[in-house]
Design an enzyme around this catalytic site. Structure first.
Site, PDB file in Angstrom:
ATOM      1  N   LYS A 146      -7.909   4.917 -20.075  1.00 14.98           N
ATOM      2  CA  LYS A 146      -8.147   5.395 -21.438  1.00 14.98           C
ATOM      3  C   LYS A 146      -6.855   5.294 -22.264  1.00 14.98           C
ATOM      4  O   LYS A 146      -6.361   4.216 -22.516  1.00 14.98           O
ATOM      5  CB  LYS A 146      -8.693   6.822 -21.394  1.00 14.98           C
ATOM      6  CG  LYS A 146      -9.836   7.041 -20.393  1.00 14.98           C
ATOM      7  CD  LYS A 146     -11.004   6.118 -20.576  1.00 14.98           C
ATOM      8  CE  LYS A 146     -12.221   6.511 -19.750  1.00 14.98           C
ATOM      9  NZ  LYS A 146     -12.078   6.379 -18.307  1.00 14.98           N
TER      10      LYS A 146
ATOM     11  N   ASP B 161      -7.534  17.762 -15.785  1.00 15.44           N
ATOM     12  CA  ASP B 161      -7.846  16.419 -16.267  1.00 15.44           C
ATOM     13  C   ASP B 161      -7.344  16.349 -17.704  1.00 15.44           C
ATOM     14  O   ASP B 161      -7.913  16.945 -18.608  1.00 15.44           O
ATOM     15  CB  ASP B 161      -9.357  16.190 -16.198  1.00 15.44           C
ATOM     16  CG  ASP B 161      -9.759  14.771 -16.607  1.00 15.44           C
ATOM     17  OD1 ASP B 161      -8.977  14.104 -17.302  1.00 15.44           O
ATOM     18  OD2 ASP B 161     -10.878  14.356 -16.253  1.00 15.44           O
TER      19      ASP B 161
ATOM     20  N   ARG C 111       0.832  -1.203   0.000  1.00 16.34           N
ATOM     21  CA  ARG C 111       0.000   0.000   0.000  1.00 16.34           C
ATOM     22  C   ARG C 111       0.867   1.253   0.000  1.00 16.34           C
ATOM     23  O   ARG C 111       0.511   2.279  -0.586  1.00 16.34           O
ATOM     24  CB  ARG C 111      -0.932   0.006   1.220  1.00 16.34           C
ATOM     25  CG  ARG C 111      -1.680   1.322   1.412  1.00 16.34           C
ATOM     26  CD  ARG C 111      -2.776   1.230   2.440  1.00 16.34           C
ATOM     27  NE  ARG C 111      -2.330   0.685   3.706  1.00 16.34           N
ATOM     28  CZ  ARG C 111      -1.717   1.389   4.665  1.00 16.34           C
ATOM     29  NH1 ARG C 111      -1.441   2.679   4.476  1.00 16.34           N
ATOM     30  NH2 ARG C 111      -1.369   0.815   5.788  1.00 16.34           N
TER      31      ARG C 111
ATOM     32  N   TYR D 123     -16.513  16.677 -16.783  1.00 14.39           N
ATOM     33  CA  TYR D 123     -16.932  15.276 -16.873  1.00 14.39           C
ATOM     34  C   TYR D 123     -17.950  14.936 -15.783  1.00 14.39           C
ATOM     35  O   TYR D 123     -17.819  15.364 -14.632  1.00 14.39           O
ATOM     36  CB  TYR D 123     -15.697  14.384 -16.763  1.00 14.39           C
ATOM     37  CG  TYR D 123     -15.964  12.933 -16.484  1.00 14.39           C
ATOM     38  CD1 TYR D 123     -16.778  12.168 -17.324  1.00 14.39           C
ATOM     39  CD2 TYR D 123     -15.415  12.313 -15.362  1.00 14.39           C
ATOM     40  CE1 TYR D 123     -17.022  10.825 -17.055  1.00 14.39           C
ATOM     41  CE2 TYR D 123     -15.644  10.981 -15.093  1.00 14.39           C
ATOM     42  CZ  TYR D 123     -16.458  10.241 -15.940  1.00 14.39           C
ATOM     43  OH  TYR D 123     -16.710   8.928 -15.663  1.00 14.39           O
TER      44      TYR D 123
END
Length: 389
Positions: free
Chosen positions: A201, A176, A51, A103
């Site tokens: 993406k 973004d 982690r 978005y």
């Protein structure tokens, strides 16, 4: 890697610190261990618990940070988690200025969750109207959230102008950059403090992973992001980091083909009798074409169109397509089509979608790497079938 400047295509293959573990392997190993052995109480190895840090994740993070020309990155479990990680930098009751048309997933985090859990408030403006941006800034404003191009209408933001204004007010900026990827736009060179991506993406590029990433422009911001990532624990797993890093290796060649294909598709659709409007910043007809040429390498690989017809007509068009697939994402090597009204922005009310300019006849095309002649034939055949109904 040496300090000698390298072209982007070379950096996609070699950038970052990819060869520390099993350094004679040509590609970083997938290290799935959750814990790492200490050889004594005073031993401080580079990795102790996954982690906190993982060799595969480190290889990916350093590569994507180098491509964005930042100092470091944190890999997150998803794109929206990357957004949430950035928001953890803000104090309670902070105010954020946000680009109009953001978005839907970002809008949902801001309005449905952070407003309730941390008192976050937002003001949505056209970030190209610097007077409106200045008027929206409050004493508690801590962040300007940029999205350029926006999803799905591909509005651009003059990134440098917004960052210059933010810097004079001591306000962080985050963009973004999902629709562009580091290949098409590197906002840190224009003054942005933080760059986030949905790595699912273009970074991954093959529709086979879920992930997000945040790149920091300064050592201090990177340290803060690392602490947040360690605390909230929504890190990207080693196998998805491996897939994302593998995707980066072909980012240059994929984006070159996809963006070239998208330009040809946009040109062909612009004059089609069944198409009401085409949105693509690479076209001279786009109102922000000159801005696109200044801050982007190309017009991108996404084209949005408004089709002449109602919802039933759009459904017939989608069903007639043979190559483009109806899907809830973008950026893969295959061409996809998305109905923003019912898919990417479904969480918004009809009034909110209408205010953003999203209508029921809007379709978003994520153009892949197929032969462009086949893509154009697929779209024209489907539009022709629509005209025949």
């Amino acid at each position: 890697m040496s300090d000698k400047p390298r072209h982007f295509a070379t950096r996609t293959i070699h950038a970052g610190e990819q060869f520390e573990v099993a350094d004679n392997a040509i590609f970083p190993a997938i290290v799935t261990a959750s814990s790492f052995i200490k050889r004594g109480l005073d031993d401080t190895p580079d990795y102790s618990y996954s982690r906190v840090g993982n060799p595969t994740r480190h290889a990916y993070e350093t590569c994507v940070a180098a491509l964005e020309e930042g100092v470091g990155a944190v890999a997150c479990a998803s794109g929206v988690n990357a957004t949430a990680t950035v928001l953890e930098l803000l104090p309670k009751d902070a105010h954020v200025v946000v680009m109009n048309g953001v978005y839907g997933g970002t809008f949902r985090i801001l309005e449905d969750y952070r407003s309730r859990t941390s008192g976050l408030t937002t003001t949505y403006v056209d970030l190209n109207d610097l007077d409106a941006v200045a008027a929206a800034i409050k004493p508690e404003t801590r962040l300007i959230w940029i999205e350029s191009p926006t999803n799905p209408l591909l509005h651009l933001v003059d990134i440098k102008a917004v960052c210059d204004l933010a810097r004079t007010r001591g306000i962080l900026t985050c963009i973004d950059n999902t629709f562009c990827s580091p290949w098409n736009q590197r906002p840190i060179t224009l003054g942005v403090d933080l760059v986030m991506h949905s790595a699912s993406k273009y970074i991954g590029g093959h529709s086979d992973l879920t992930g997000g990433v945040v790149v920091a422009a300064s050592e201090d911001l990177h340290r803060q992001l690392r602490r947040i990532s360690m605390a909230i624990g929504a890190v990207q797993g080693p196998f998805d980091c491996y897939l994302a890093l593998r995707g980066l290796k072909t980012l240059d060649v994929r984006m070159e083909r996809q963006c070239a294909n998208a330009l040809e598709v946009a040109r062909r659709l612009e004059g089609h009798p069944q198409v009401e409007q085409v949105y693509y910043p690479g076209l001279p007809s786009h109102p922000q074409h000159e801005l696109c040429k200044r801050q982007m390498r190309s017009g991108g690989a996404v084209v949005a169109i408004k089709v002449k017809g109602d919802r039933a007509a759009l459904n017939r068009l989608v069903e007639a397509l043979q190559i483009f697939v109806l899907a809830d994402s973008l950026g893969g090597v295959e061409s996809m089509i998305n109905h923003s009204w019912t898919m990417s922005h479904c969480s918004m009310s009809p009034e909110q979608k209408g205010a953003m300019g999203i209508s029921e006849n809007l379709l978003r095309l994520s153009v892949g790497i197929e032969a462009v002649a086949d893509l154009i034939d697929d779209l024209e055949t489907a539009l022709g079938a629509l005209a025949g109904q």
